[in-house]
Design a protein around this motif. Sequence first.
Motif, mmCIF file in Angstrom:
data_model
loop_
_atom_site.group_PDB
_atom_site.id
_atom_site.type_symbol
_atom_site.label_atom_id
_atom_site.label_comp_id
_atom_site.label_asym_id
_atom_site.label_seq_id
_atom_site.Cartn_x
_atom_site.Cartn_y
_atom_site.Cartn_z
ATOM 1 N N LEU A 197 34.562 26.380 -35.133
ATOM 2 C CA LEU A 197 34.042 25.939 -33.840
ATOM 3 C C LEU A 197 34.438 24.521 -33.471
ATOM 4 O O LEU A 197 33.681 23.794 -32.833
ATOM 5 C CB LEU A 197 32.506 26.051 -33.815
ATOM 6 C CG LEU A 197 31.968 27.476 -33.893
ATOM 7 C CD1 LEU A 197 30.449 27.441 -33.965
ATOM 8 C CD2 LEU A 197 32.415 28.289 -32.694
ATOM 9 N N VAL A 198 35.637 24.102 -33.890
ATOM 10 C CA VAL A 198 36.126 22.800 -33.453
ATOM 11 C C VAL A 198 36.590 22.943 -32.005
ATOM 12 O O VAL A 198 37.374 23.844 -31.704
ATOM 13 C CB VAL A 198 37.304 22.341 -34.328
ATOM 14 C CG1 VAL A 198 37.891 21.043 -33.805
ATOM 15 C CG2 VAL A 198 36.862 22.175 -35.756
ATOM 16 N N PRO A 199 36.108 22.108 -31.089
ATOM 17 C CA PRO A 199 36.542 22.240 -29.694
ATOM 18 C C PRO A 199 37.966 21.743 -29.491
ATOM 19 O O PRO A 199 38.194 20.705 -28.905
ATOM 20 C CB PRO A 199 35.531 21.391 -28.928
ATOM 21 C CG PRO A 199 35.000 20.423 -29.925
ATOM 22 C CD PRO A 199 35.109 21.057 -31.275
ATOM 23 N N LEU A 200 38.928 22.520 -29.982
ATOM 24 C CA LEU A 200 40.337 22.178 -29.760
ATOM 25 C C LEU A 200 40.608 22.252 -28.266
ATOM 26 O O LEU A 200 39.953 23.012 -27.552
ATOM 27 C CB LEU A 200 41.233 23.166 -30.498
ATOM 28 C CG LEU A 200 41.131 23.169 -32.022
ATOM 29 C CD1 LEU A 200 41.907 24.335 -32.612
ATOM 30 C CD2 LEU A 200 41.669 21.872 -32.583
ATOM 31 N N PRO A 201 41.575 21.464 -27.781
ATOM 32 C CA PRO A 201 41.868 21.515 -26.348
ATOM 33 C C PRO A 201 42.199 22.946 -25.921
ATOM 34 O O PRO A 201 43.027 23.600 -26.555
ATOM 35 C CB PRO A 201 43.097 20.612 -26.209
ATOM 36 C CG PRO A 201 43.230 19.872 -27.466
ATOM 37 C CD PRO A 201 42.388 20.505 -28.509
ATOM 38 N N ARG A 202 41.523 23.433 -24.883
ATOM 39 C CA ARG A 202 41.742 24.820 -24.455
ATOM 40 C C ARG A 202 43.026 24.923 -23.660
ATOM 41 O O ARG A 202 43.439 23.987 -22.995
ATOM 42 C CB ARG A 202 40.603 25.267 -23.549
ATOM 43 C CG ARG A 202 39.294 25.421 -24.252
ATOM 44 C CD ARG A 202 38.216 25.655 -23.236
ATOM 45 N NE ARG A 202 38.421 26.932 -22.569
ATOM 46 C CZ ARG A 202 37.715 28.020 -22.855
ATOM 47 N NH1 ARG A 202 36.794 27.975 -23.774
ATOM 48 N NH2 ARG A 202 37.928 29.134 -22.227
ATOM 49 N N VAL A 242 46.266 18.461 -21.621
ATOM 50 C CA VAL A 242 46.791 19.058 -20.397
ATOM 51 C C VAL A 242 47.236 20.501 -20.636
ATOM 52 O O VAL A 242 46.812 21.421 -19.949
ATOM 53 C CB VAL A 242 47.985 18.229 -19.877
ATOM 54 C CG1 VAL A 242 48.487 18.810 -18.582
ATOM 55 C CG2 VAL A 242 47.584 16.771 -19.702
ATOM 56 N N LEU A 243 48.074 20.667 -21.672
ATOM 57 C CA LEU A 243 48.632 21.988 -21.916
ATOM 58 C C LEU A 243 47.739 22.863 -22.778
ATOM 59 O O LEU A 243 47.908 24.069 -22.826
ATOM 60 C CB LEU A 243 49.999 21.855 -22.588
ATOM 61 C CG LEU A 243 51.128 21.256 -21.757
ATOM 62 C CD1 LEU A 243 52.434 21.336 -22.525
ATOM 63 C CD2 LEU A 243 51.261 21.998 -20.434
ATOM 64 N N ASP A 280 44.834 27.203 -20.717
ATOM 65 C CA ASP A 280 44.555 28.242 -19.730
ATOM 66 C C ASP A 280 45.605 29.337 -19.752
ATOM 67 O O ASP A 280 45.463 30.364 -19.114
ATOM 68 C CB ASP A 280 44.468 27.616 -18.336
ATOM 69 C CG ASP A 280 43.285 26.675 -18.256
ATOM 70 O OD1 ASP A 280 42.185 27.091 -18.653
ATOM 71 O OD2 ASP A 280 43.475 25.534 -17.824
ATOM 72 N N PHE A 293 45.807 23.413 -26.794
ATOM 73 C CA PHE A 293 46.223 23.265 -28.188
ATOM 74 C C PHE A 293 47.442 24.124 -28.531
ATOM 75 O O PHE A 293 48.404 23.651 -29.119
ATOM 76 C CB PHE A 293 45.063 23.617 -29.118
ATOM 77 C CG PHE A 293 45.462 23.625 -30.562
ATOM 78 C CD1 PHE A 293 45.627 22.429 -31.239
ATOM 79 C CD2 PHE A 293 45.716 24.807 -31.234
ATOM 80 C CE1 PHE A 293 46.014 22.412 -32.568
ATOM 81 C CE2 PHE A 293 46.104 24.809 -32.563
ATOM 82 C CZ PHE A 293 46.256 23.608 -33.231
ATOM 83 N N ALA A 308 50.732 22.432 -30.089
ATOM 84 C CA ALA A 308 50.901 22.501 -31.542
ATOM 85 C C ALA A 308 52.182 23.259 -31.884
ATOM 86 O O ALA A 308 52.933 22.856 -32.780
ATOM 87 C CB ALA A 308 49.696 23.178 -32.178
ATOM 88 N N VAL A 350 49.576 15.121 -24.620
ATOM 89 C CA VAL A 350 49.909 16.362 -23.934
ATOM 90 C C VAL A 350 48.864 17.458 -24.157
ATOM 91 O O VAL A 350 48.577 18.236 -23.250
ATOM 92 C CB VAL A 350 51.315 16.844 -24.371
ATOM 93 C CG1 VAL A 350 51.633 18.179 -23.732
ATOM 94 C CG2 VAL A 350 52.355 15.803 -23.983
#
Lengths: 323, 503, 157
Positions: C144-149, C99-100, C151, C102, C106, C96
């Motif tokens: 700077l960990v590219p966690l899921p963005r 899509v949604l 929107d 972080f 979380a 998920v």
Amino acid sequence: MNFLKTATALGGLVLMTGTAFAQSYPDRPIQLIVPWGAGGGTDAVGRLLGGQISEELGVPVNVVNRTGGSGVVGHSAIANAEPDGYTIGIMTIEIDMMHWQGLTDLTYEDFDILAIVNTDPGGVMVSADSEYQDIESLLEAIKSEPKGTFNASGTGQGGIWHVGLAGWLISEDLPPDQVTFVPSQGAAPGLADMVAGGVDIVPSSLAEGRSMIDAERVVPLATMSAERQNAFPDVPTLAETTGSDWTVAVWRTVAAPDGLPDDVKETLEAAVEAAYNSEEYQTFMQERGFGLRWAGSEEATQIVADDDAAFGEVMKEAGLAAE
Amino acid sequence: MDTIVAAAALVFQPYVLMVIFGSAAFGMFVGAIPGLTATMATALLVPVTFFMDPVPAIAAIVTATAMAIFAGDIPGTLLRMPGTPASAAYVQDAFALTKKGVPEQALGASLVFSALGGIFGTLVLITSSPVLAEIALKFSSFEYFWLVVLGLSCAVFISPGSPARGLISLFIGLFAATIGLENPAGAPRYTFGSVELMAGVQFIPAMIGLFAVSEVIRGFIHRTDPGKPPKTSGRGIISQQWQNLKRYPKQALRGSVLGTAIGALPGAGADIAAWISYAVSKKFSKTPEKFGEGHVEGLVEAGASNNGAMSGAWIPALVFGIPGDSITAIVIGVLYVKGLNPGPMIFITQPEMIYAVFIVFLLANLIMLPLGWIAIMSARKVLSIPTRVLMPIILMFCIVGSFAMNNSVFGIWIMLVFGVIGFLMEENDIPIAPAILGLVLGPMLEQNFVTSMIKSQGSFIAFFERPIAAGLGIFTIAVWMLPLMLLLLRRRRAGRTDAASAN
Amino acid sequence: MRVTDLTLGILTLLGGLAIFWSARNFQVIPGQSYGAGTMPRAVAFVTVLVGLFIIGRALWERRLALGMQLAPWARSGAALGRVAMVLVLIVGYVLVSPVLGFVPTAFAVMTASMLILGTSPLLALATSAVATVAIQQSFGRLLLVPLPRSDFLPFLW
């Protein structure tokens, strides 16, 4: 589930409108993928260039290490990214070898190469207590003793220095396995093993042996380049000693997935060139003993293609290529 | 001298000192919660240290573990729930003191003698490792092969439970280590065409799974919260220890020496050291009958021993790159990721790094005294944080940490798989530490074996041809023989008395 | 979930044989007699020995039961359900979060697991919210960990 679908669609829509209405490239952070571990030479080059490119373009550049699989994982991640200029990476010489070994279908043609930013020629190094202190007597001994008397180490099986050694032996009219290659996880463990008396030769770049050379535990006998290296002016080339015309050098390039739009490519090339010429980059490379070398997109692609063909030949002859 | 100045410059920076302080507090916190071990503190800390330079990264791990091992005594003393396996050895005595209404006596003794043991171990580390490193420079793949085998053997024989289960654990780790591309032949193994699997089992997500996720699963099953801890007072926590030191100087020294020595053995760490030292203390005590009834003597010796072992474990880790316990195994994994290969070469190429680590060790053990005092005073509060709030947050940390190692979702899958494996292993009394050592040492074992065979052109005798290799080889084989001999001895004794020989 | 010794021995033996079988096609290093198959075969060999040893000991001591002994918790459906939920939540996060983003994922995972463990709803919501923002800011912004963005909450990035 419907909710998920809607959410995906919504997310996609937001992304699409985001790019469609983008004023100009770049308007969001760029990801720079390094296929090797944090703390290594490639990582240092990537981070330094990343910082400079960020200043040049005015957006953050996030350096991301995607390690493992002898570089296959990271190179795949670069090549498989969207060619929109928001994912670039450091492509290293392994790209010219891994497809010959049959590890992946990926080749340099899957990338838009922006520039070569560094090269380091291979060398021939022996331990300080080796009985051969010049390249001629070493070669003489390799020729006269039976096959397998001498061992060499410094990269993994089929790695660049393995290929470099095999290429040199072939150029001296010797079978490529006249010197047995003992795989190691990089130049440092290979050098350590040589100092301990485990192997006889390490054919890695002199830059990688620098601290051991300075500590007088390792002696450089030759460099596998057309001219002597600035950092090691006393070390002769193969051509001026044994007369071999074999040269090999590792390089690092900045590359993007194949198919960049022209304007994006131009912007990136200019940014990389400015980063290369920055004082930070130049001093750092000299301090670490790395060779500075600039080649723009066209020339760089040519070098990478030439090496690809040359390595393929040597690897086939040495039995390192997959059938 | 220049090196020491350079090393101090690396350590005495606001950033590094902040990291030390922060991780000390973190270690205290994790260690003080029953069920969360020092290893788990390390496991949770690693994803954060991954983004630091090597010196602060090592500093963070060293301080957090030293602190967690002491803090493990707090719930042990107050609630009879040892926070770390290392403090389980003397939990009986410590809790008896709490029942007598003087928990601060027990906690004070653990704190001060932990610090003393740690400092002793550090001094041994400082004086012995440069000398050993000079010898280690002569080590080729033959010697390293034996060292790795020795470490793995110790890990199996010393681990709690039967050696057979230790072996199962070890071979789970060794097998996992064969997955991927990084092997002497450079051939893909068990990758099933997946690019992600070519990278093999990433060590850190696997470790987070084995240690932390398995614990989270257990937390979800049992849902138990610790009871209300009794009050502690600050009186005499430190001052009383002068008397203890005067009364038990021999015990403190013996604990430190034995702990450091056990720690220095590849494959053995703080847990075992504490148990052995407690037994030794009881054996040589003038009043062995008081042990278990709230006697400080055993606390002094075992407390000094487990922190001594913590420092001692770094000797083989720094000099040979071979971990002494699961914590140093994790650290070695981190250093490799950073491109810093532990081993004798660091002593030549980056001596300032090594001295910086020494300074960090001393700092960690000194900072332990004031922070430990604070921890004892605030133990009541920490112990009343319910696990039902804590476990979900830990779970999220595990997920983010596993992802962050390679910025790839694949790390989370590895974590999940190994979390389930770790849970099933513990359910079946299969120890986890050998699996971790197997995962870290597996590639070294393979590399050194295969390259040795290539060099010797297939002759096994070469493993005994070089003098040091021969010595190590014979010693390793002797270690294999030891449990067999012990078994025979025990059988004979058991046969004679027919008493319950089961432990 | 504790299996009997005999079962453990058989599983170990089968595991060893499976590794042995899977390693049959691994090649040697050209010109050498050792290579990719050496280590898996060695691992398999000792695993088989350990399996045989455990089986032998169980037979010798006449402990012939097969299968597993269920710990008290494993008889409780609720406890088993909670274990399943941990796994579902982790898998759910993986599927998920891209899509949604972080932050919502979380937050949902933490709140759900706190509720499963019996935390009061208000406390669960509050601590999950604080923890989510703390993790996002420390890993996402600081490290700077590219966690899921996501929107929905772009201001957190």
